[in-house]
Scaffold this motif. Structure first.
Motif, PDB file in Angstrom:
ATOM      1  N   ARG A 172       0.851  -1.184   0.000  1.00 21.35           N
ATOM      2  CA  ARG A 172       0.000   0.000   0.000  1.00 21.35           C
ATOM      3  C   ARG A 172       0.894   1.243   0.000  1.00 21.35           C
ATOM      4  O   ARG A 172       1.771   1.394   0.851  1.00 21.35           O
ATOM      5  CB  ARG A 172      -0.908   0.017   1.222  1.00 21.35           C
ATOM      6  CG  ARG A 172      -1.816   1.247   1.301  1.00 21.35           C
ATOM      7  CD  ARG A 172      -2.612   1.252   2.591  1.00 21.35           C
ATOM      8  NE  ARG A 172      -3.398   2.481   2.725  1.00 21.35           N
ATOM      9  CZ  ARG A 172      -2.933   3.609   3.211  1.00 21.35           C
ATOM     10  NH1 ARG A 172      -1.669   3.673   3.627  1.00 21.35           N
ATOM     11  NH2 ARG A 172      -3.709   4.685   3.295  1.00 21.35           N
ATOM     12  N   LEU A 173       0.686   2.118  -0.965  1.00 17.82           N
ATOM     13  CA  LEU A 173       1.489   3.323  -1.095  1.00 17.82           C
ATOM     14  C   LEU A 173       0.957   4.413  -0.161  1.00 17.82           C
ATOM     15  O   LEU A 173      -0.259   4.586  -0.013  1.00 17.82           O
ATOM     16  CB  LEU A 173       1.469   3.824  -2.542  1.00 17.82           C
ATOM     17  CG  LEU A 173       1.975   2.849  -3.610  1.00 17.82           C
ATOM     18  CD1 LEU A 173       1.885   3.491  -4.979  1.00 17.82           C
ATOM     19  CD2 LEU A 173       3.396   2.422  -3.309  1.00 17.82           C
ATOM     20  N   THR A 174       1.890   5.130   0.383  1.00 23.89           N
ATOM     21  CA  THR A 174       1.514   6.243   1.251  1.00 23.89           C
ATOM     22  C   THR A 174       1.186   7.472   0.404  1.00 23.89           C
ATOM     23  O   THR A 174       1.363   7.482  -0.814  1.00 23.89           O
ATOM     24  CB  THR A 174       2.660   6.544   2.220  1.00 23.89           C
ATOM     25  OG1 THR A 174       3.821   6.896   1.454  1.00 23.89           O
ATOM     26  CG2 THR A 174       2.986   5.311   3.067  1.00 23.89           C
ATOM     27  N   ASP A 175       0.698   8.505   1.084  1.00 23.65           N
ATOM     28  CA  ASP A 175       0.359   9.745   0.366  1.00 23.65           C
ATOM     29  C   ASP A 175       1.596  10.380  -0.248  1.00 23.65           C
ATOM     30  O   ASP A 175       1.536  10.942  -1.357  1.00 23.65           O
ATOM     31  CB  ASP A 175      -0.320  10.735   1.327  1.00 23.65           C
ATOM     32  CG  ASP A 175      -1.652  10.189   1.827  1.00 23.65           C
ATOM     33  OD1 ASP A 175      -2.216   9.298   1.136  1.00 23.65           O
ATOM     34  OD2 ASP A 175      -2.122  10.649   2.885  1.00 23.65           O
ATOM     35  N   GLU A 176       2.740  10.343   0.479  1.00 19.14           N
ATOM     36  CA  GLU A 176       3.959  10.909  -0.079  1.00 19.14           C
ATOM     37  C   GLU A 176       4.406  10.146  -1.329  1.00 19.14           C
ATOM     38  O   GLU A 176       4.847  10.745  -2.319  1.00 19.14           O
ATOM     39  CB  GLU A 176       5.081  10.899   0.977  1.00 19.14           C
ATOM     40  CG  GLU A 176       4.836  11.802   2.163  1.00 19.14           C
ATOM     41  CD  GLU A 176       3.908  11.167   3.190  1.00 19.14           C
ATOM     42  OE1 GLU A 176       3.485  10.015   2.949  1.00 19.14           O
ATOM     43  OE2 GLU A 176       3.585  11.821   4.207  1.00 19.14           O
ATOM     44  N   GLN A 177       4.281   8.815  -1.308  1.00 14.53           N
ATOM     45  CA  GLN A 177       4.691   8.030  -2.476  1.00 14.53           C
ATOM     46  C   GLN A 177       3.772   8.281  -3.666  1.00 14.53           C
ATOM     47  O   GLN A 177       4.226   8.372  -4.811  1.00 14.53           O
ATOM     48  CB  GLN A 177       4.706   6.540  -2.129  1.00 14.53           C
ATOM     49  CG  GLN A 177       5.764   6.173  -1.108  1.00 14.53           C
ATOM     50  CD  GLN A 177       5.639   4.735  -0.657  1.00 14.53           C
ATOM     51  OE1 GLN A 177       4.652   4.080  -0.944  1.00 14.53           O
ATOM     52  NE2 GLN A 177       6.647   4.256   0.083  1.00 14.53           N
ATOM     53  N   VAL A 178       2.477   8.404  -3.418  1.00 15.45           N
ATOM     54  CA  VAL A 178       1.541   8.675  -4.507  1.00 15.45           C
ATOM     55  C   VAL A 178       1.825  10.047  -5.114  1.00 15.45           C
ATOM     56  O   VAL A 178       1.816  10.226  -6.344  1.00 15.45           O
ATOM     57  CB  VAL A 178       0.093   8.571  -4.009  1.00 15.45           C
ATOM     58  CG1 VAL A 178      -0.893   9.021  -5.079  1.00 15.45           C
ATOM     59  CG2 VAL A 178      -0.212   7.143  -3.592  1.00 15.45           C
TER      60      VAL A 178
END
Length: 723
Positions: A172-178
């Motif tokens: 699951r990608l975090t908001d920073e990664q997205v």
């Protein structure tokens, strides 16, 4: 580091982020390419001792059982062990040290497979190995499309979940990664705090200064004419004098016109249109169109009457020639308007360009052949070598049960081998070069026919079941000769007591050298080929009645090979240029096959009886479909030298060919029951092992009756088993 690893993963597969987004389609995995399968087939570089290419290394030797155990272990591990939480969430929480998950090679610390393509693990239940050397199994994914749709509806984070190809788990990608991925997809910088439009710093001022940047004095060459430029100018002047360089001429502003129907030549404007079709031209006027034609062109009254009675399409001329005293006396032509209108139609309806549109995809012209892995089983490597002969081994034959093997050599002996152990059970000296060996196909008769010089020897090898050996001797002993012996082309002689101790039972003398002997499927008849001229080249012997007969009245060339049809009462006779199919009951020629070869060397019949293969000395293998045509269905040119032997497998869809290049090529030949479907011919393996001796390689090949094994005899004095 987990953030950087996720970014690298998404940059390598940019479609992973949007593949799971709502409303977008999912990709599909691709299988192996044809180039990877060519390595498995062995046609490019293959050896008899080479093993199969396996990405598993030493684990590939475990076989199918080990593969099954790994799949079961993978399911148990996937069920018992819960999926580990994503490391990206732990990194986002900030509860641990940022160097706790650090890795020097920027990869997942659990998978130490190295920098190898992950496609190598598509056919295995695991995806790599951990630090302890244990396999990392793929998670069991048994969810169908309905389950994925429900997860998409229920899970709000489904669109930001991607699959890690190194471990197979969902991340699951975090908001920073997205946000980082979206910036990279828009072509922006990864760091949000980076300003690409910062004011530039001028290192040199635009104002005029008193002191120069450099105060270096000018070079001497700036005051002296250049010799290099002088040489170039002299070359150009010389080229202009010689006419090699032409001055540019001013373009003519007047427009250029050309005749549309002019005579085409390569230098004309229309010569550039290669597919142009010129308009039909009018025929030039002849003497008949003249107002004062010669007397021989003027028709008589009978010719004028006949011209008027003819149809307009049948007339040679569409007018009658007439004679006038002067040009002023010629009246107006009545068909002028009609002929001008037809000429306009010819120009209007004439095609101006020939267009040949053939829209064919080049990929459609290449036949779609299956992968060799899907065509198993077939022999792939050398298993046993049968050594004992001191000279080249010309022929071999396998017993009906597949337990024994007979081989004949130029050293004047016949050796009987045990197939499983390569042990020579018996050696029978025959006192001459053995040209052909054939084991009786009837399992209730233990006999081996051996062609030596001008005789055919019937040997009882005394191997296997003692009851079969005794019943064979009893069958041969029950024969009672007739009171009045008939005149036969061969003489049947009983073996002496000393010869019976060596295994000899009968001797059939012909008076001419024997080149081949072959049995009928029931084991009572055998056909013999003699090296002679005339109609007695082929003889048929009956074992039970000890009779010999010549089936032909005249010869059709030098006979090379004969074979009995496995199902029907047919006899196939191969000469140098043709193969003839005779009906034994009707005693007539049924079919004549044309192999289109210079010299036929060998022949084999498919067990179903509807197909035939022939080998030739000009490196061709010809496949015939007897129900299709008398011409070859397929011609295979895989060997580089002359073919010596061809053979079909009795049970499996396989056929093999041996050549003087020292190789045995095994091909998959599937014959379908559907008559509308053509046979499928695919070369699958090249087997090598024999060494060339006297420019001779493989002299004979034979398949095992029950197993996908092939035997080959060579000029190096050995018999080899490939399994």
């Amino acid at each position: 580091m987990s953030l950087l690893r996720a970014v690298v993963l998404l940059l390598a597969e940019p479609s992973l982020l949007w593949a799971r987004a709502p409303g977008l389609g999912a990709g599909s995995d691709s299988g192996l390419s044809d180039s990877e399968e060519s390595v498995f087939s062995g046609l490019e570089d293959s050896g008899s001792d080479s093993s199969e290419d396996s990405p598993e290394g030493q684990d590939g030797a475990s076989g199918d059982e080990g593969h099954g155990r790994t799949e079961e272990t993978a399911e148990q591990q996937a069920v018992s062990t819960p999926s580990s939480p994503p490391r990206t969430e732990a990194a986002a929480a900030g509860a641990q040290d940022e160097y706790a998950e650090d890795s020097s090679d920027e990869e997942d610390v659990r998978n130490t497979v190295g920098n190898v393509p992950l496609q190598w693990y598509d056919d295995f239940p695991h995806v790599g190995y951990d630090l302890d050397g244990r396999r990392i199994y793929k998670p069991v994914r048994t969810r169908d499309e309905l389950d994925q749709f429900l997860d998409k509806m229920d899970d709000p984070d489904y669109w930001r979940t991607v699959q890690d190809r190194m471990t197979g788990h969902d991340v699951r990608l975090t908001d920073e990664q997205v946000a980082l991925v979206r910036r990279l997809q828009r072509g922006q910088f990864g760091d949000a705090s980076f300003d690409p439009y910062e004011p530039a710093v001028d290192f040199f001022s635009g104002d005029l200064m008193i002191h120069p940047v450099t105060n270096r004095p000018a070079d001497k060459r700036s005051f002296i004419p250049s010799l290099v430029e002088k040489e170039k100018v002299s070359r150009m002047v010389h080229a202009i004098k010689m006419g090699w360089i032409q001055p540019r001429r001013p373009r003519d502003p007047t427009p250029s016109f050309y005749d549309l129907w002019a005579q085409e030549d390569p230098n004309a404007v229309l010569g550039r249109h290669k597919m142009h079709v010129p308009a039909p031209k009018l025929a030039l006027p002849g003497h008949a169109e003249s107002y004062n034609p010669p007397p021989e062109y003027l028709p008589s009254e009978e010719e004028s009457l006949a011209w008027e009675q003819q149809e307009p399409s049948e007339r040679k001329l569409n007018f009658l020639p007439r004679k006038f005293p002067s040009l002023r006396a010629v009246p107006a032509y009545g068909r002028f308007i009609h002929e001008r209108f037809e000429r306009c139609l010819d120009l209007y309806l004439c095609p101006r360009q020939r267009k040949m549109r053939v829209n064919v995809d080049p990929e459609d012209l290449i036949p779609k052949l299956p992968r060799p892995r899907d065509l198993q089983p077939f022999p792939t490597c050398q298993a046993l070598v049968y050594r004992g002969h001191s000279d080249l081994v010309r022929c071999l034959s396998v017993s009906p049960g597949g337990q024994w093997l007979a081989s004949g050599s130029d050293d004047g002996s016949v050796r009987l081998w045990e197939v499983a152990t390569a042990r020579c059970m018996r050696t029978v000296p025959v006192g001459g070069v053995v040209k052909s060996v054939s084991w009786n196909p009837n399992p209730t008769i233990c006999l081996v026919a051996v062609a030596v010089e001008d005789a055919v020897l019937l040997l009882n090898p005394a191997l296997g079941d003692r009851l079969v050996v005794g019943s064979t001797d009893q069958l041969l002993g029950t024969f009672t000769p007739p009171e009045e012996p008939a005149l036969q082309p061969a003489r049947w002689l009983e073996a002496s007591e000393e010869e019976r101790q060596g295994g000899l039972r009968l001797r059939i003398c012909h008076g001419k050298p024997v080149t081949q002997v072959t049995w009928h499927g029931r084991g009572d008849y055998m056909a013999v080929v003699l090296a002679t001229q005339g109609h007695t080249q082929v003889l048929i012997h009956q074992l039970s009645r000890r009779r010999s007969q010549s089936p032909f009245r005249r010869s059709h060339g030098q006979v090379q090979r004969v074979a009995f049809h496995p199902v029907r009462p047919f006899l196939l006779v191969a000469s140098q240029r043709s193969v003839r199919l005779y009906h034994l009951l009707r005693q007539e020629l049924t079919k004549k096959l044309m192999p289109n070869c210079k010299w036929v060397s060998s022949m084999a019949v498919h067990p179903a009886g509807d197909n035939l293969i022939c080998g030739s000395y000009d490196s061709k293998l010809v496949w015939f479909d007897l129900d299709l045509s008398t011409k070859p269905y397929r011609v295979l040119r895989h060997h580089k030298k002359a073919l010596r032997a061809v053979a079909f497998h009795p049970r499996y869809p396989l056929f093999a060919s041996g050549s003087d290049d020292g190789s045995v090529i095994v091909c998959h030949g599937m014959v379908y029951n559907d008559l509308l479907q053509n046979p499928l011919l695919v070369p699958v393996k090249v087997l090598r092992g024999h060494t060339l001796t006297r420019d001779l390689g493989v002299l004979d090949v034979a398949f095992h009756p029950t197993q996908p094994w092939v035997f080959s005899s060579g000029a190096d004095g050995t018999v080899r088993l490939f399994s």
